[in-house]
Design a protein around this motif. Structure first.
Motif, mmCIF file in Angstrom:
data_model
loop_
_atom_site.group_PDB
_atom_site.id
_atom_site.type_symbol
_atom_site.label_atom_id
_atom_site.label_comp_id
_atom_site.label_asym_id
_atom_site.label_seq_id
_atom_site.Cartn_x
_atom_site.Cartn_y
_atom_site.Cartn_z
ATOM 1 N N VAL A 278 0.826 -1.206 0.000
ATOM 2 C CA VAL A 278 0.000 0.000 0.000
ATOM 3 C C VAL A 278 0.863 1.259 0.000
ATOM 4 O O VAL A 278 0.457 2.281 -0.554
ATOM 5 C CB VAL A 278 -1.059 0.026 1.132
ATOM 6 N N PHE A 279 2.067 1.198 0.571
ATOM 7 C CA PHE A 279 2.988 2.328 0.436
ATOM 8 C C PHE A 279 3.385 2.498 -1.027
ATOM 9 O O PHE A 279 3.660 3.610 -1.473
ATOM 10 C CB PHE A 279 4.224 2.152 1.320
ATOM 11 N N GLY A 280 3.390 1.415 -1.776
ATOM 12 C CA GLY A 280 3.694 1.478 -3.199
ATOM 13 C C GLY A 280 2.636 2.206 -4.011
ATOM 14 O O GLY A 280 2.870 2.579 -5.158
ATOM 15 N N GLU A 281 1.461 2.417 -3.434
ATOM 16 C CA GLU A 281 0.403 3.165 -4.118
ATOM 17 C C GLU A 281 0.665 4.669 -4.112
ATOM 18 O O GLU A 281 0.059 5.403 -4.884
ATOM 19 C CB GLU A 281 -0.951 2.919 -3.434
ATOM 20 N N LEU A 282 1.545 5.118 -3.216
ATOM 21 C CA LEU A 282 1.796 6.554 -3.088
ATOM 22 C C LEU A 282 2.587 7.075 -4.281
ATOM 23 O O LEU A 282 3.556 6.450 -4.721
ATOM 24 C CB LEU A 282 2.569 6.853 -1.798
ATOM 25 N N MET B 151 -4.137 7.268 1.401
ATOM 26 C CA MET B 151 -3.803 5.860 1.583
ATOM 27 C C MET B 151 -4.371 5.346 2.907
ATOM 28 O O MET B 151 -4.926 4.255 2.971
ATOM 29 C CB MET B 151 -2.280 5.670 1.528
ATOM 30 N N LEU B 152 -4.258 6.153 3.968
ATOM 31 C CA LEU B 152 -4.792 5.746 5.275
ATOM 32 C C LEU B 152 -6.315 5.624 5.251
ATOM 33 O O LEU B 152 -6.879 4.755 5.916
ATOM 34 C CB LEU B 152 -4.365 6.743 6.353
ATOM 35 N N VAL B 153 -6.976 6.468 4.479
ATOM 36 C CA VAL B 153 -8.443 6.393 4.370
ATOM 37 C C VAL B 153 -8.842 5.162 3.559
ATOM 38 O O VAL B 153 -9.773 4.452 3.921
ATOM 39 C CB VAL B 153 -9.013 7.693 3.750
ATOM 40 N N PRO C 238 -7.756 1.566 6.101
ATOM 41 C CA PRO C 238 -7.753 1.943 7.521
ATOM 42 C C PRO C 238 -6.916 1.027 8.421
ATOM 43 O O PRO C 238 -6.442 1.451 9.468
ATOM 44 C CB PRO C 238 -9.221 1.891 7.920
ATOM 45 N N TRP C 239 -6.711 -0.191 8.026
ATOM 46 C CA TRP C 239 -5.922 -1.148 8.802
ATOM 47 C C TRP C 239 -4.461 -0.743 8.913
ATOM 48 O O TRP C 239 -3.753 -1.177 9.836
ATOM 49 C CB TRP C 239 -6.034 -2.545 8.197
ATOM 50 N N VAL C 240 -3.990 0.100 7.997
ATOM 51 C CA VAL C 240 -2.585 0.508 8.011
ATOM 52 C C VAL C 240 -2.247 1.208 9.330
ATOM 53 O O VAL C 240 -1.167 1.009 9.885
ATOM 54 C CB VAL C 240 -2.268 1.410 6.797
ATOM 55 N N SER C 241 -3.176 1.994 9.846
ATOM 56 C CA SER C 241 -2.923 2.715 11.100
ATOM 57 C C SER C 241 -2.547 1.778 12.232
ATOM 58 O O SER C 241 -1.703 2.105 13.064
ATOM 59 C CB SER C 241 -4.155 3.523 11.508
ATOM 60 N N ALA D 157 -5.047 12.458 12.530
ATOM 61 C CA ALA D 157 -6.272 13.207 12.221
ATOM 62 C C ALA D 157 -6.827 12.774 10.883
ATOM 63 O O ALA D 157 -6.885 13.549 9.940
ATOM 64 C CB ALA D 157 -5.984 14.708 12.219
ATOM 65 N N GLN D 158 -7.238 11.529 10.796
ATOM 66 C CA GLN D 158 -7.811 11.029 9.537
ATOM 67 C C GLN D 158 -9.259 11.459 9.453
ATOM 68 O O GLN D 158 -10.153 10.737 9.880
ATOM 69 C CB GLN D 158 -7.698 9.522 9.476
ATOM 70 N N PHE D 159 -9.456 12.646 8.925
ATOM 71 C CA PHE D 159 -10.807 13.175 8.774
ATOM 72 C C PHE D 159 -11.605 12.287 7.826
ATOM 73 O O PHE D 159 -11.060 11.688 6.918
ATOM 74 C CB PHE D 159 -10.762 14.593 8.192
ATOM 75 N N ALA D 160 -12.892 12.253 8.048
ATOM 76 C CA ALA D 160 -13.772 11.498 7.151
ATOM 77 C C ALA D 160 -13.674 12.092 5.755
ATOM 78 O O ALA D 160 -13.198 13.197 5.570
ATOM 79 C CB ALA D 160 -15.197 11.549 7.669
ATOM 80 N N GLY D 161 -14.155 11.361 4.776
ATOM 81 C CA GLY D 161 -14.061 11.794 3.395
ATOM 82 C C GLY D 161 -14.982 12.936 3.023
ATOM 83 O O GLY D 161 -14.982 13.387 1.899
ATOM 84 N N ALA D 162 -15.768 13.431 3.954
ATOM 85 C CA ALA D 162 -16.703 14.511 3.641
ATOM 86 C C ALA D 162 -15.953 15.766 3.226
ATOM 87 O O ALA D 162 -14.787 15.958 3.537
ATOM 88 C CB ALA D 162 -17.577 14.805 4.864
ATOM 89 N N GLU D 163 -16.660 16.630 2.517
ATOM 90 C CA GLU D 163 -16.064 17.868 2.019
ATOM 91 C C GLU D 163 -15.489 18.703 3.154
ATOM 92 O O GLU D 163 -14.398 19.246 3.051
ATOM 93 C CB GLU D 163 -17.101 18.673 1.239
#
Length: 186
Positions: free
Chosen positions: A69-73, A98-100, A103-106, A154-160
């Protein structure tokens, strides 16, 4: 006996990349608490022992999944002419995304130590950007740590509004780095 095992592996179409990709999908769907080699084997439609042809332990597989998943960056090129602020913002934004997505990465990051080639490339890129900020060497780790610890914590939700809040907070952190550079007289 070995011939039968080789034949079974070929029939299953497994390889290390396919096993890792399936582990990432399973971790995305169920999280690390429910992840098991048995569950992964069922997902791949093979026996649990078949998975061990490609990894020695569950921890090794989790390291591979984390590195995948780090390879996705998307990392800026080492000789990039882009401003450090844009590169840092891009790295932090990509890391947050990537963290969103995963979520398991955290729960796994830093445990085990992130040693794969994609994790190492990300770390090297962050160090290059830190060096380009103009912060004195003794403060570079602290500066980028502040940014990435913020993103991690601070992984904010995907909302605007979450996106907007995250971008604003990141701008504040970058402005703080700029202020420290100015304060150091660089």
């Amino acid at each position: 006996m070995v011939g039968a095992a080789d034949r079974a592996r070929r029939l299953a179409g497994l390889d290390r990349e396919r096993v890792t990709a399936a582990a990432v999908r399973l971790l995305d769907a169920e999280g690390p608490a429910r992840f098991s080699m048995r569950r992964l084997a069922a997902e791949l439609n093979v026996t649990a022992m078949s998975v061990y042809w490609y990894v020695d332990t569950k921890d090794e597989l989790l390291e591979l999944a984390l590195d995948a998943v780090f390879g996705e960056l998307e990392l800026p090129e080492p000789e990039s002419e882009a401003d450090w602020r844009d590169r840092l913002r891009g790295l932090a934004t990509g890391y947050r995304a990537m963290l969103v997505r995963h979520p398991w990465v955290s729960a796994l990051i830093g445990n085990p130590v992130d040693v794969g080639p994609c994790s190492a490339a990300f770390s090297a890129c962050v160090r290059r950007v830190a060096a380009d900020t103009g912060i004195p060497p003794y403060g570079q780790v602290g500066a980028v740590s502040a940014v990435f610890q913020f993103v991690y914590g601070a992984q904010f939700a995907g909302a605007e509004s979450g996106e907007r809040d995250s971008e604003f907070a990141l701008d504040l952190l970058i402005a703080g780095i700029e202020a420290m550079v100015a304060r150091s007289g660089r």
